[in-house]
Design a protein around this motif. Structure first.
Motif, PDB file in Angstrom:
ATOM      1  N   ARG A   6       0.831  -1.208   0.000  1.00 20.38           N
ATOM      2  CA  ARG A   6       0.000   0.000   0.000  1.00 20.38           C
ATOM      3  C   ARG A   6       0.865   1.258   0.000  1.00 20.38           C
ATOM      4  O   ARG A   6       0.669   2.165  -0.808  1.00 20.38           O
ATOM      5  N   ARG A  44      -8.696   2.985  -4.545  1.00 18.44           N
ATOM      6  CA  ARG A  44      -8.737   2.992  -3.077  1.00 18.44           C
ATOM      7  C   ARG A  44      -7.646   3.884  -2.500  1.00 18.44           C
ATOM      8  O   ARG A  44      -7.880   4.646  -1.567  1.00 18.44           O
ATOM      9  N   LEU A  45      -6.445   3.784  -3.067  1.00 11.62           N
ATOM     10  CA  LEU A  45      -5.345   4.622  -2.584  1.00 11.62           C
ATOM     11  C   LEU A  45      -5.652   6.105  -2.809  1.00 11.62           C
ATOM     12  O   LEU A  45      -5.460   6.939  -1.917  1.00 11.62           O
ATOM     13  N   ARG A  47      -8.465   7.575  -3.117  1.00 12.59           N
ATOM     14  CA  ARG A  47      -9.534   8.059  -2.254  1.00 12.59           C
ATOM     15  C   ARG A  47      -8.927   8.628  -0.966  1.00 12.59           C
ATOM     16  O   ARG A  47      -9.287   9.718  -0.515  1.00 12.59           O
ATOM     17  N   ASN A  48      -7.973   7.903  -0.388  1.00 13.05           N
ATOM     18  CA  ASN A  48      -7.287   8.384   0.816  1.00 13.05           C
ATOM     19  C   ASN A  48      -6.411   9.594   0.534  1.00 13.05           C
ATOM     20  O   ASN A  48      -6.375  10.534   1.328  1.00 13.05           O
ATOM     21  N   LEU A  49      -5.711   9.571  -0.573  1.00  9.35           N
ATOM     22  CA  LEU A  49      -4.845  10.699  -0.933  1.00  9.35           C
ATOM     23  C   LEU A  49      -5.668  11.964  -1.151  1.00  9.35           C
ATOM     24  O   LEU A  49      -5.247  13.064  -0.786  1.00  9.35           O
ATOM     25  N   ARG A  51      -8.644  12.603   0.270  1.00  9.62           N
ATOM     26  CA  ARG A  51      -9.132  13.033   1.599  1.00  9.62           C
ATOM     27  C   ARG A  51      -8.074  13.814   2.362  1.00  9.62           C
ATOM     28  O   ARG A  51      -8.399  14.716   3.122  1.00  9.62           O
ATOM     29  N   ARG A  52      -6.822  13.465   2.176  1.00  9.93           N
ATOM     30  CA  ARG A  52      -5.726  14.148   2.871  1.00  9.93           C
ATOM     31  C   ARG A  52      -5.251  15.401   2.147  1.00  9.93           C
ATOM     32  O   ARG A  52      -4.313  16.060   2.560  1.00  9.93           O
ATOM     33  N   ALA A  82      -0.836   9.194   4.447  1.00  5.52           N
ATOM     34  CA  ALA A  82      -2.158   9.380   3.847  1.00  5.52           C
ATOM     35  C   ALA A  82      -2.867   8.063   3.567  1.00  5.52           C
ATOM     36  O   ALA A  82      -4.093   8.012   3.559  1.00  5.52           O
ATOM     37  N   VAL A  83      -2.111   7.020   3.336  1.00  3.72           N
ATOM     38  CA  VAL A  83      -2.729   5.712   3.082  1.00  3.72           C
ATOM     39  C   VAL A  83      -2.674   4.828   4.328  1.00  3.72           C
ATOM     40  O   VAL A  83      -2.742   3.604   4.249  1.00  3.72           O
ATOM     41  N   ASP A  84      -2.533   5.487   5.485  1.00  4.76           N
ATOM     42  CA  ASP A  84      -2.577   4.813   6.790  1.00  4.76           C
ATOM     43  C   ASP A  84      -1.501   3.754   6.964  1.00  4.76           C
ATOM     44  O   ASP A  84      -1.730   2.708   7.557  1.00  4.76           O
TER      45      ASP A  84
END
Length: 140
Positions: A6, A44-45, A47-49, A51-52, A82-84
């Motif tokens: 990830r 999916r990645l 989406r997190n990027l 959001r951050r 950002a991707v936890d």
């Protein structure tokens, strides 16, 4: 400490975006094709990027993603966070009392500081130098 797929894929995709983003929004399918990463995984990645606040998206036929900030302002550590992705080498919650806890905590801090100093712009420049050197060797 483990940097999983990830985290590696997120950095790879963001570097690709930094390298090709000057041409306008970049479609995830293009990144997927160039980097051999599943488009669904990239969704999916990203989406997190998004959001951050690291990437911005544009809808439509000519849509895609772009960096929200200059590549020189985005650190590798930020992308990984950002991707936890965890950069903790201690494998405990901080009160394990293990004999080597301090050693692993110090390693974690060194790795974190190192990745905080590396920006997407630096990685792009290094890649461009490598490509130029490869071309010179091939011409010789």
């Amino acid at each position: 400490m483990r940097l999983t797929t990830r985290g590696r894929y997120a950095v790879t995709a963001m570097l690709d975006l930094a390298m090709h983003g000057g041409e306008g929004p970049v479609c995830l399918n293009e990144i997927a094709r160039r980097r051999d990463i599943s488009p669904a995984y990239l969704e999916r990645l990203f989406r997190n990027l998004r959001r951050r606040g690291l990437v911005c998206s544009t809808r439509g036929a000519h849509g895609g993603y772009q960096l929200c900030r200059c590549a020189g302002e985005i650190s590798v550590a930020e992308v990984i966070a950002a991707v936890d992705e965890s950069l903790d080498a201690t494998a405990c919650d901080g009160d394990c009392g293990g004999l080597t806890h301090d050693l692993w905590e110090e390693l974690t801090q060194h790795v974190r500081r190192f990745l905080e100093t590396k920006t997407l712009a630096e990685l792009c420049e290094a890649r461009q130098r490598e490509d130029a050197a490869r071309e010179l060797r091939e011409e010789a």
